[in-house]
Structures are given as C-alpha cells and as structure tokens.
Design an enzyme around this catalytic site. Sequence first.
Site, PDB file in Angstrom:
ATOM      1  N   TRP A   1       0.826  -1.212   0.000  1.00  0.00           N
ATOM      2  CA  TRP A   1       0.000   0.000   0.000  1.00  0.00           C
ATOM      3  C   TRP A   1       0.860   1.261   0.000  1.00  0.00           C
ATOM      4  O   TRP A   1       1.838   1.370   0.740  1.00  0.00           O
ATOM      5  CB  TRP A   1      -0.892   0.046   1.226  1.00  0.00           C
ATOM      6  CG  TRP A   1      -1.935  -1.009   1.427  1.00  0.00           C
ATOM      7  CD1 TRP A   1      -2.638  -1.206   2.595  1.00  0.00           C
ATOM      8  CD2 TRP A   1      -2.467  -1.975   0.499  1.00  0.00           C
ATOM      9  NE1 TRP A   1      -3.537  -2.245   2.446  1.00  0.00           N
ATOM     10  CE2 TRP A   1      -3.456  -2.737   1.171  1.00  0.00           C
ATOM     11  CE3 TRP A   1      -2.190  -2.283  -0.837  1.00  0.00           C
ATOM     12  CZ2 TRP A   1      -4.153  -3.758   0.552  1.00  0.00           C
ATOM     13  CZ3 TRP A   1      -2.880  -3.318  -1.456  1.00  0.00           C
ATOM     14  CH2 TRP A   1      -3.852  -4.029  -0.764  1.00  0.00           C
TER      15      TRP A   1
ATOM     16  N   ASN B   1      -7.206  -0.836  -4.578  1.00  0.00           N
ATOM     17  CA  ASN B   1      -7.294  -2.228  -4.180  1.00  0.00           C
ATOM     18  C   ASN B   1      -8.737  -2.694  -4.253  1.00  0.00           C
ATOM     19  O   ASN B   1      -9.592  -2.239  -3.496  1.00  0.00           O
ATOM     20  CB  ASN B   1      -6.771  -2.412  -2.749  1.00  0.00           C
ATOM     21  CG  ASN B   1      -7.003  -3.830  -2.249  1.00  0.00           C
ATOM     22  OD1 ASN B   1      -6.669  -4.805  -2.911  1.00  0.00           O
ATOM     23  ND2 ASN B   1      -7.616  -3.957  -1.077  1.00  0.00           N
ATOM     24  N   GLU B   2      -9.025  -3.568  -5.202  1.00  0.00           N
ATOM     25  CA  GLU B   2     -10.320  -4.230  -5.374  1.00  0.00           C
ATOM     26  C   GLU B   2     -11.511  -3.270  -5.459  1.00  0.00           C
ATOM     27  O   GLU B   2     -12.402  -3.274  -4.606  1.00  0.00           O
ATOM     28  CB  GLU B   2     -10.544  -5.246  -4.244  1.00  0.00           C
ATOM     29  CG  GLU B   2      -9.493  -6.342  -4.229  1.00  0.00           C
ATOM     30  CD  GLU B   2      -9.768  -7.436  -3.199  1.00  0.00           C
ATOM     31  OE1 GLU B   2     -10.591  -7.232  -2.282  1.00  0.00           O
ATOM     32  OE2 GLU B   2      -9.142  -8.513  -3.324  1.00  0.00           O
TER      33      GLU B   2
ATOM     34  N   TYR C   1     -10.195 -15.974  -4.321  1.00  0.00           N
ATOM     35  CA  TYR C   1     -10.422 -16.496  -2.979  1.00  0.00           C
ATOM     36  C   TYR C   1     -11.625 -17.439  -2.979  1.00  0.00           C
ATOM     37  O   TYR C   1     -12.677 -17.129  -2.406  1.00  0.00           O
ATOM     38  CB  TYR C   1     -10.642 -15.352  -1.982  1.00  0.00           C
ATOM     39  CG  TYR C   1      -9.407 -14.529  -1.752  1.00  0.00           C
ATOM     40  CD1 TYR C   1      -8.371 -15.012  -0.961  1.00  0.00           C
ATOM     41  CD2 TYR C   1      -9.260 -13.278  -2.354  1.00  0.00           C
ATOM     42  CE1 TYR C   1      -7.219 -14.270  -0.756  1.00  0.00           C
ATOM     43  CE2 TYR C   1      -8.109 -12.530  -2.155  1.00  0.00           C
ATOM     44  CZ  TYR C   1      -7.094 -13.026  -1.356  1.00  0.00           C
ATOM     45  OH  TYR C   1      -5.956 -12.291  -1.158  1.00  0.00           O
TER      46      TYR C   1
ATOM     47  N   GLU D   1      -3.572 -11.672  -6.271  1.00  0.00           N
ATOM     48  CA  GLU D   1      -3.841 -12.121  -4.902  1.00  0.00           C
ATOM     49  C   GLU D   1      -4.386 -13.538  -4.945  1.00  0.00           C
ATOM     50  O   GLU D   1      -5.331 -13.818  -5.691  1.00  0.00           O
ATOM     51  CB  GLU D   1      -4.857 -11.227  -4.184  1.00  0.00           C
ATOM     52  CG  GLU D   1      -4.343  -9.896  -3.690  1.00  0.00           C
ATOM     53  CD  GLU D   1      -5.360  -9.201  -2.769  1.00  0.00           C
ATOM     54  OE1 GLU D   1      -6.162  -9.918  -2.105  1.00  0.00           O
ATOM     55  OE2 GLU D   1      -5.374  -7.957  -2.720  1.00  0.00           O
TER      56      GLU D   1
ATOM     57  N   TRP E   1      -0.788 -14.101  -1.390  1.00  0.00           N
ATOM     58  CA  TRP E   1      -1.220 -13.304  -0.238  1.00  0.00           C
ATOM     59  C   TRP E   1      -1.060 -14.150   1.013  1.00  0.00           C
ATOM     60  O   TRP E   1      -1.697 -15.177   1.124  1.00  0.00           O
ATOM     61  CB  TRP E   1      -2.687 -12.890  -0.392  1.00  0.00           C
ATOM     62  CG  TRP E   1      -3.164 -11.982   0.700  1.00  0.00           C
ATOM     63  CD1 TRP E   1      -3.592 -12.340   1.959  1.00  0.00           C
ATOM     64  CD2 TRP E   1      -3.246 -10.560   0.661  1.00  0.00           C
ATOM     65  NE1 TRP E   1      -3.925 -11.240   2.694  1.00  0.00           N
ATOM     66  CE2 TRP E   1      -3.722 -10.130   1.924  1.00  0.00           C
ATOM     67  CE3 TRP E   1      -2.946  -9.608  -0.309  1.00  0.00           C
ATOM     68  CZ2 TRP E   1      -3.929  -8.780   2.231  1.00  0.00           C
ATOM     69  CZ3 TRP E   1      -3.159  -8.268   0.003  1.00  0.00           C
ATOM     70  CH2 TRP E   1      -3.639  -7.864   1.258  1.00  0.00           C
TER      71      TRP E   1
END
Length: 419
Positions: A97, A212-213, A290, A330, A372
């Site tokens: 980040w 981010n996302e 995920y 990720e 990740w």
Amino acid sequence: MLFHLDKMSLSHRAGYVVGVLITLLALSHDCQARVHSHARFVRIEGTRFVVHGSDFVFNGFNSYWMMHVAAESSERHKVSNTLREAAGAGLSVCRTWAFSDGGDRALQISPGVYDERVFQALDFVISEASRNGIRLILSFVNNFKDYGGRQQYVEWARNAGVNVNGEDDFYTNPTMKEYYKNHVKKVTTRLNTVTKIAYKDDPTIMAWELMNEPRCKADSSGRKVNGWVQEMASFVKSLDNKHLLEIGMEGFYGDSMPEKKVNNPGYQVGTDFITNNLSKEIDFTTIHAYPDIWLSGQNDSAQMAFMQRWMETHSIDSNRILKKPLVLAEFGKSNKDSGHSLGARDQYLITVYESMNKFERTGEGIGGSLVWQLMGEGMDLYGDGYGIILSQHASTRAVISAQSHKMTTFGRMLLGRKH
C-alpha cells in the site's frame, strides 16, 4: 583559453587536463546511468512483461503492511527481514500500500495533509526493496475501510460540507475525485529522502495500482467504475508515463459480455473485467482469487476447480481480447478454513503454480503471481489467516522457491526462443 593554458606550469596544466577528464567521465557515467536506469523499467511488449528487452516472468508476493510497520523505526527490521527472506526465495515483485488515510499511522491525515514521518517510512520500504532486488506494485487507495479507503474520503467530503449519498459517490463526486488526484500527484512526484530519486523516476517501482479491489453496489454493470478508471488512468499517465499502470481488479465480469458472467462466483461486484481493462492507459490486467471465501459452502475440489477455471478464462481473455499481460495479483489459503493444515496449504499453492505454468507453456500464460501474504515474525496484529512466515514455514518456503526457479527458467527459455 589556449593562451592561459600555455602560461600554466606543467603541473598546473596536467592538473587541469585531469580535471577536465574527470568531469567528462562523470558526465558520461551520469548519462549512462540514466540510460541504464531508464532501460530497467518494466515494459510491455504485446502480452509479455519485458526488462531491458528480455522477458520478465515473476513469482511475487503481497505485504500490504510495509509502510505502516516502517512508520515505527523500531519495527523497520521486520520490513528488511521480510524483503531479504523473499529475495532469498527468489521472489522478485511485492505489492504493497501507498496509502493510509486517517487513523493510526496515517500517511494522509486529512485531504492534502501528510505525515512526513510516514512518508519517510514509504521511502524506506522502496529503498529496502531496491537493495534486495525486488520491484514494487504500489496501490493508491483502498476500496474497503481498512486504512481509510473510500469510506474515509466520503467522511472528509461530508466534513467539508459536500452532499454525499454514499461510498459509491467516490467514483463520480468532483470533490472526492480531486482528493484522489491530489494524493496520486503527491505520491508519484515524491522525492525519496533515502535514495534521492523521485518515485516517478524510480525503476524499483514496477507499477501503480488505481485501487485495491474496486467495487460499486450502485451499478453492477461496471459502467460507473469504468468512467472513473478512464479518468484516473489518464491522469496518472499524465504525471508518470514511465511506469506501468493497472486497476487493482479482482476479475469479476460485467455486462459488456453477458455470456462471461457465468464464470463469476454467482454474483457481480460492479466491475467489468473486459471493459474496464480496455483503456489504453491500463497496461496489464489482474485477478484475485479467494474460492475459500467466495465459495465457502463448497468442498476443496469444487473450490480448486473454480480456481483453475478462473485463471484459465482470464488468461485467454487477457491474451485474445484485451491483448495485455495478466497477473494473478492475490491468492492464498487461510488457516481459518476447516480442515486446514500446512500440508494442505502447500498442496494448494503447488496446484495453483502448476496450473499457471501450464498456461505459460501454451503461450497464453499468466505473467506473474503474487501470493497473499508474506509476514515477518512477531506480526500477529497483521495476520488475517493467510500469513506466510518464510523463516518459520520451511515447507511453504520450498514450494515458493521451486516456483521462483521455474519462472526464472521459463524466462530464459523465452529469451532462447527469441534468438
């Protein structure tokens, strides 16, 4: 000048000549260094990453916490140790980040107001990454409330008297868009206090990430996010055209090609993998994966089948439709999953890596992957179930190191094909 030179003593004349030669050599070295530095930026050639004309395929990792930890000088060894251990395992790219909006150890305390101590922590992270031969992907803001995110921007706008309906106004509200652009400019033009190199001129940074996302509940089609992506991608490139740029997407399909929505895990999140990535300023695509969360009610076999389809579908679409490299940005397996064991996580990583390598051999591969996440010892506060500590998890380190070796070998093989 010749007259005065003739009047000089022999020793003075020799000293003058030596001085001129030193100056010329210094200028030549500086010029060569600049050319070499410029050549070291990661570039795009078709659907491949390249560095200095050679294919760049990589095994990498996420460590979102680096700037936050480095803000405390007594904890900086955790950053140094993690980067050193990662380099030792052959990992060459780290995503982290470049934001912390409001709250504890905030980089941006309020719109346009920054904590120099935290900025110097980011300087340190970049310098340590460079020292260990690791490139960085730096993200500008979070979709989620962790470390501020869109929610903090909304709060700042409301405190300034702006009428804001909700977080999704982040993509269209002029005030919040201006806050974001100011942050992008502040980061990209930052002069690193350690390296004395401006961020926008530093080849240690592989790429910038818009968010981010990104997600948008107000418009599931992906059109609202797309407008924002187009505007912000153009803005970033107007400030820095040396570095690559990506969105930070998870890979969900939207309305532009409805037949592809069957590949989603049963829902949309307001993005469109195809349309959002068509922007000419976006250099490469990303997916996150995920299945243990997205398909939590299904067994391991079903989750792995989804994972393999997710990678394959996006690899094909990125190569054939978008004609851009793809990064699996990720992925991981949580120790909070039922039936978790270190062996199960290792096998999951092996299967993902093997699938990725198979796609590479077909010529429609994934340019790199970022597991990740890597952590250092004594960092339980930052744990989310996915943490990997290379110094403690020897078997996982072996799996990751083996994949790094395969990526290096594959890069050499591609170079051999060129010649």
